[in-house]
Design a protein around this motif. Structure first.
Motif, PDB file in Angstrom:
ATOM      1  N   MET A   1       0.857  -1.170   0.000  1.00  8.86           N
ATOM      2  CA  MET A   1       0.000   0.000   0.000  1.00  8.86           C
ATOM      3  C   MET A   1       0.904   1.234   0.000  1.00  8.86           C
ATOM      4  N   SER A   2       0.557   2.208  -0.807  1.00  5.82           N
ATOM      5  CA  SER A   2       1.380   3.411  -0.907  1.00  5.82           C
ATOM      6  C   SER A   2       1.194   4.317   0.305  1.00  5.82           C
ATOM      7  N   GLY A   3       2.181   5.180   0.513  1.00  2.43           N
ATOM      8  CA  GLY A   3       2.094   6.129   1.622  1.00  2.43           C
ATOM      9  C   GLY A   3       0.906   7.059   1.487  1.00  2.43           C
ATOM     10  N   ALA A   4       0.637   7.497   0.250  1.00  6.45           N
ATOM     11  CA  ALA A   4      -0.497   8.398   0.022  1.00  6.45           C
ATOM     12  C   ALA A   4      -1.811   7.702   0.362  1.00  6.45           C
ATOM     13  N   HIS A   5      -1.921   6.431  -0.001  1.00  4.75           N
ATOM     14  CA  HIS A   5      -3.147   5.680   0.309  1.00  4.75           C
ATOM     15  C   HIS A   5      -3.320   5.540   1.821  1.00  4.75           C
ATOM     16  N   SER A   6      -2.229   5.250   2.523  1.00  7.09           N
ATOM     17  CA  SER A   6      -2.290   5.113   3.983  1.00  7.09           C
ATOM     18  C   SER A   6      -2.703   6.421   4.636  1.00  7.09           C
ATOM     19  N   ARG A   7      -2.163   7.551   4.153  1.00 10.14           N
ATOM     20  CA  ARG A   7      -2.538   8.854   4.720  1.00 10.14           C
ATOM     21  C   ARG A   7      -4.005   9.172   4.462  1.00 10.14           C
ATOM     22  N   ARG A   8      -4.491   8.850   3.255  1.00  9.61           N
ATOM     23  CA  ARG A   8      -5.914   9.083   2.952  1.00  9.61           C
ATOM     24  C   ARG A   8      -6.800   8.224   3.839  1.00  9.61           C
ATOM     25  N   LYS A   9      -6.402   6.964   4.055  1.00  3.22           N
ATOM     26  CA  LYS A   9      -7.187   6.065   4.904  1.00  3.22           C
ATOM     27  C   LYS A   9      -7.241   6.608   6.329  1.00  3.22           C
ATOM     28  N   GLY A  10      -6.104   7.080   6.843  1.00  4.86           N
ATOM     29  CA  GLY A  10      -6.073   7.641   8.187  1.00  4.86           C
ATOM     30  C   GLY A  10      -6.895   8.904   8.303  1.00  4.86           C
ATOM     31  N   ALA A  11      -6.787   9.796   7.308  1.00  2.00           N
ATOM     32  CA  ALA A  11      -7.554  11.048   7.329  1.00  2.00           C
ATOM     33  C   ALA A  11      -9.050  10.769   7.244  1.00  2.00           C
ATOM     34  N   SER A  12      -9.431   9.801   6.441  1.00  2.00           N
ATOM     35  CA  SER A  12     -10.843   9.441   6.319  1.00  2.00           C
ATOM     36  C   SER A  12     -11.378   8.898   7.646  1.00  2.00           C
ATOM     37  N   PHE A  13     -10.578   8.085   8.339  1.00  2.00           N
ATOM     38  CA  PHE A  13     -10.972   7.555   9.642  1.00  2.00           C
ATOM     39  C   PHE A  13     -11.128   8.686  10.651  1.00  2.00           C
ATOM     40  N   GLU A  14     -10.196   9.636  10.650  1.00  2.00           N
ATOM     41  CA  GLU A  14     -10.288  10.786  11.562  1.00  2.00           C
ATOM     42  C   GLU A  14     -11.555  11.598  11.282  1.00  2.00           C
ATOM     43  N   ARG A  15     -11.866  11.842  10.013  1.00  2.00           N
ATOM     44  CA  ARG A  15     -13.094  12.590   9.680  1.00  2.00           C
ATOM     45  C   ARG A  15     -14.342  11.846  10.160  1.00  2.00           C
ATOM     46  N   ALA A  16     -14.351  10.529  10.014  1.00  2.00           N
ATOM     47  CA  ALA A  16     -15.492   9.738  10.485  1.00  2.00           C
ATOM     48  C   ALA A  16     -15.624   9.852  12.007  1.00  2.00           C
ATOM     49  N   LEU A  17     -14.496   9.829  12.716  1.00  2.00           N
ATOM     50  CA  LEU A  17     -14.536   9.980  14.176  1.00  2.00           C
ATOM     51  C   LEU A  17     -15.072  11.350  14.575  1.00  2.00           C
ATOM     52  N   VAL A  18     -14.671  12.394  13.845  1.00  2.00           N
ATOM     53  CA  VAL A  18     -15.182  13.739  14.126  1.00  2.00           C
ATOM     54  C   VAL A  18     -16.700  13.740  14.041  1.00  2.00           C
ATOM     55  N   HIS A  19     -17.252  13.149  13.002  1.00  2.00           N
ATOM     56  CA  HIS A  19     -18.715  13.115  12.842  1.00  2.00           C
ATOM     57  C   HIS A  19     -19.374  12.327  13.978  1.00  2.00           C
ATOM     58  N   GLN A  20     -18.777  11.216  14.376  1.00  2.00           N
ATOM     59  CA  GLN A  20     -19.355  10.408  15.446  1.00  2.00           C
ATOM     60  C   GLN A  20     -19.316  11.144  16.787  1.00  2.00           C
ATOM     61  N   PHE A  21     -18.210  11.828  17.078  1.00  2.00           N
ATOM     62  CA  PHE A  21     -18.122  12.577  18.334  1.00  2.00           C
ATOM     63  C   PHE A  21     -19.046  13.795  18.311  1.00  2.00           C
ATOM     64  N   ARG A  22     -19.202  14.441  17.152  1.00  2.00           N
ATOM     65  CA  ARG A  22     -20.132  15.571  17.061  1.00  2.00           C
ATOM     66  C   ARG A  22     -21.564  15.107  17.321  1.00  2.00           C
ATOM     67  N   GLU A  23     -21.898  13.921  16.853  1.00  3.39           N
ATOM     68  CA  GLU A  23     -23.236  13.380  17.092  1.00  3.39           C
ATOM     69  C   GLU A  23     -23.429  13.052  18.571  1.00  3.39           C
ATOM     70  N   ALA A  24     -22.392  12.521  19.210  1.00  3.96           N
ATOM     71  CA  ALA A  24     -22.484  12.149  20.623  1.00  3.96           C
ATOM     72  C   ALA A  24     -22.397  13.353  21.549  1.00  3.96           C
ATOM     73  N   MET A  25     -21.700  14.415  21.096  1.00  4.51           N
ATOM     74  CA  MET A  25     -21.477  15.614  21.925  1.00  4.51           C
ATOM     75  C   MET A  25     -21.875  16.846  21.105  1.00  4.51           C
ATOM     76  N   PRO A  26     -23.188  17.059  20.885  1.00  5.78           N
ATOM     77  CA  PRO A  26     -23.621  18.096  19.940  1.00  5.78           C
ATOM     78  C   PRO A  26     -23.200  19.523  20.300  1.00  5.78           C
ATOM     79  N   ASP A  27     -22.987  19.829  21.563  1.00  4.88           N
ATOM     80  CA  ASP A  27     -22.629  21.198  21.940  1.00  4.88           C
ATOM     81  C   ASP A  27     -21.122  21.412  22.033  1.00  4.88           C
ATOM     82  N   ALA A  28     -20.337  20.379  21.824  1.00  2.00           N
ATOM     83  CA  ALA A  28     -18.881  20.477  21.956  1.00  2.00           C
ATOM     84  C   ALA A  28     -18.236  20.878  20.627  1.00  2.00           C
ATOM     85  N   THR A  29     -17.085  21.500  20.723  1.00  2.00           N
ATOM     86  CA  THR A  29     -16.286  21.793  19.536  1.00  2.00           C
ATOM     87  C   THR A  29     -15.417  20.577  19.261  1.00  2.00           C
TER      88      THR A  29
END
Length: 112
Positions: A1-29
């Protein structure tokens, strides 16, 4: 797997976590942390009470991710590692004492 692919996979996972935490903590930044080369200066996902180290690999090293979170964690936050192996559900790891502190707070504030 290329480095660029690994970075995209990690960034995509982080974005998904942001959405999940925003849903769980709607008033938090909640947002992705500032990304530096070393990854030690900021959490991968910036949440008010947690220092989150996020890893998505073929097979993650949970203990290494937890050490990285602990080493960089700012005072007043709980360091946690959220790790996801390919084709598996993510796992959250934290120190037992931190977890018990959360349980005590939740238990004291629960609806009786």
């Amino acid at each position: 797997m290329s480095g660029a692919h690994s970075r995209r996979k990690g960034a995509s996972f982080e974005r998904a976590l942001v959405h999940q935490f925003r849903e769980a903590m709607p008033d938090a930044t909640v947002r992705r942390g500032i990304q530096y080369r070393s990854g030690e200066e900021a959490p991968d996902v910036d949440v008010p009470c947690f220092f989150i180290e996020a890893k998505h690999h073929h097979r993650t090293n949970i203990r290494a991710a937890m050490r990285q979170a602990e080493d960089a964690c700012a005072p007043g936050r709980w360091p946690i590692a959220i790790c996801k192996d390919d084709h598996a559900e993510p796992l959250v790891t934290m120190q037992l004492e931190d977890f018990l502190e959360l349980v005590r707070e939740w238990w004291a504030r629960r609806d009786k």
